[in-house]
Design a protein around this motif. Structure first.
Motif, PDB file in Angstrom:
ATOM      1  N   THR A  45       0.629  -1.065  -0.112  1.00 27.45           N
ATOM      2  CA  THR A  45      -0.043   0.122  -0.163  1.00 27.45           C
ATOM      3  C   THR A  45       0.908   1.336   0.127  1.00 27.45           C
ATOM      4  N   GLY A 128     -10.479  14.906  -6.014  1.00 26.44           N
ATOM      5  CA  GLY A 128      -9.533  14.277  -5.598  1.00 26.44           C
ATOM      6  C   GLY A 128      -7.988  14.339  -6.469  1.00 26.44           C
ATOM      7  N   ILE A 132      -4.920  10.602  -6.691  1.00 29.36           N
ATOM      8  CA  ILE A 132      -5.594   9.963  -5.695  1.00 29.36           C
ATOM      9  C   ILE A 132      -6.543   8.814  -6.467  1.00 29.36           C
ATOM     10  N   GLN A 133      -7.242   9.391  -7.589  1.00 32.92           N
ATOM     11  CA  GLN A 133      -8.120   8.441  -8.258  1.00 32.92           C
ATOM     12  C   GLN A 133      -7.349   7.151  -8.630  1.00 32.92           C
ATOM     13  N   GLN A 135      -4.652   5.852  -7.113  1.00 34.03           N
ATOM     14  CA  GLN A 135      -4.326   5.257  -5.597  1.00 34.03           C
ATOM     15  C   GLN A 135      -5.707   4.344  -5.357  1.00 34.03           C
ATOM     16  N   SER A 136      -7.047   5.132  -5.589  1.00 30.97           N
ATOM     17  CA  SER A 136      -8.268   4.518  -5.192  1.00 30.97           C
ATOM     18  C   SER A 136      -8.505   3.355  -6.047  1.00 30.97           C
ATOM     19  N   MET A 140      -8.692  -0.708  -4.996  1.00 29.93           N
ATOM     20  CA  MET A 140     -10.092  -1.246  -5.096  1.00 29.93           C
ATOM     21  C   MET A 140     -10.505  -2.108  -6.278  1.00 29.93           C
ATOM     22  N   LYS A 152     -16.943  11.050  -9.312  1.00 35.44           N
ATOM     23  CA  LYS A 152     -15.783  11.991  -8.622  1.00 35.44           C
ATOM     24  C   LYS A 152     -16.046  13.277  -9.046  1.00 35.44           C
TER      25      LYS A 152
END
Length: 170
Positions: A45, A128, A132-133, A135-136, A140, A152
């Protein structure tokens, strides 16, 4: 937060399609993870989060170095003016779409009126940034890219509109 909750309720994201009661009860008892498995997961992570921040920061720096960000900002200034926002916020908004932290910092230093800076920051926090997107989406699995980007974007627009409305009332 209000924008995210409102959109989730409005779009029905709390429903789980195809979830059967048998999916909720495990067939075998769960085995506790080993410490080494936990540490490997944490390390993975950290690499994903840190790697995407560095990657998108480098991309942003290269775009700025090549003059792409300035050209895009100049092209975007009339849109911001049409929305009643200072054209000085264009670089902040564009850089924040790539890397949210850089965009928020740029907005804070733009010299634009505070209410406009807060509106742009609300938009960026709702969106974001692509960093960040990424990463998300990497953390997921199973989330589709285009619906996630659409959600978003909608969250960012609702966040900015709510912020602007509240600031107008105050």
């Amino acid at each position: 937060v209000v924008a995210g909750l409102g959109l989730n309720l409005a779009l029905g994201f709390f429903r789980r399609k195809g979830l059967e009661s048998s999916d909720l009860s495990p067939h075998t008892p769960a085995k506790p993870p080993h410490l080494s498995d936990i540490l490997l997961g944490v390390g993975k992570t950290l690499v994903i989060v840190g790697g995407t921040v560095v990657l998108f920061s480098v991309v942003l720096a290269l775009l700025a170095h090549w003059g792409v960000m300035d050209a895009l900002a100049r092209a975007f200034e009339p849109v911001l003016s049409g929305l009643g926002l200072s054209p000085r916020l264009a670089p902040a908004l564009l850089s924040g779409m790539v890397e949210m932290t850089a965009g928020c910092q740029s907005a804070a230093q733009s010299g634009a009126p505070l209410s406009q800076v807060m509106t742009v920051m609300a938009f960026l926090l709702g969106f974001g940034g692509l960093s960040i997107q990424a990463q998300s989406l990497s953390l997921m699995p199973g989330i589709a890219l285009l619906p996630f980007l659409g959600y978003k974007t909608a969250q960012a627009l609702v966040s900015a509109a709510l912020t602007r409305a509240v600031l107008h009332l105050l």
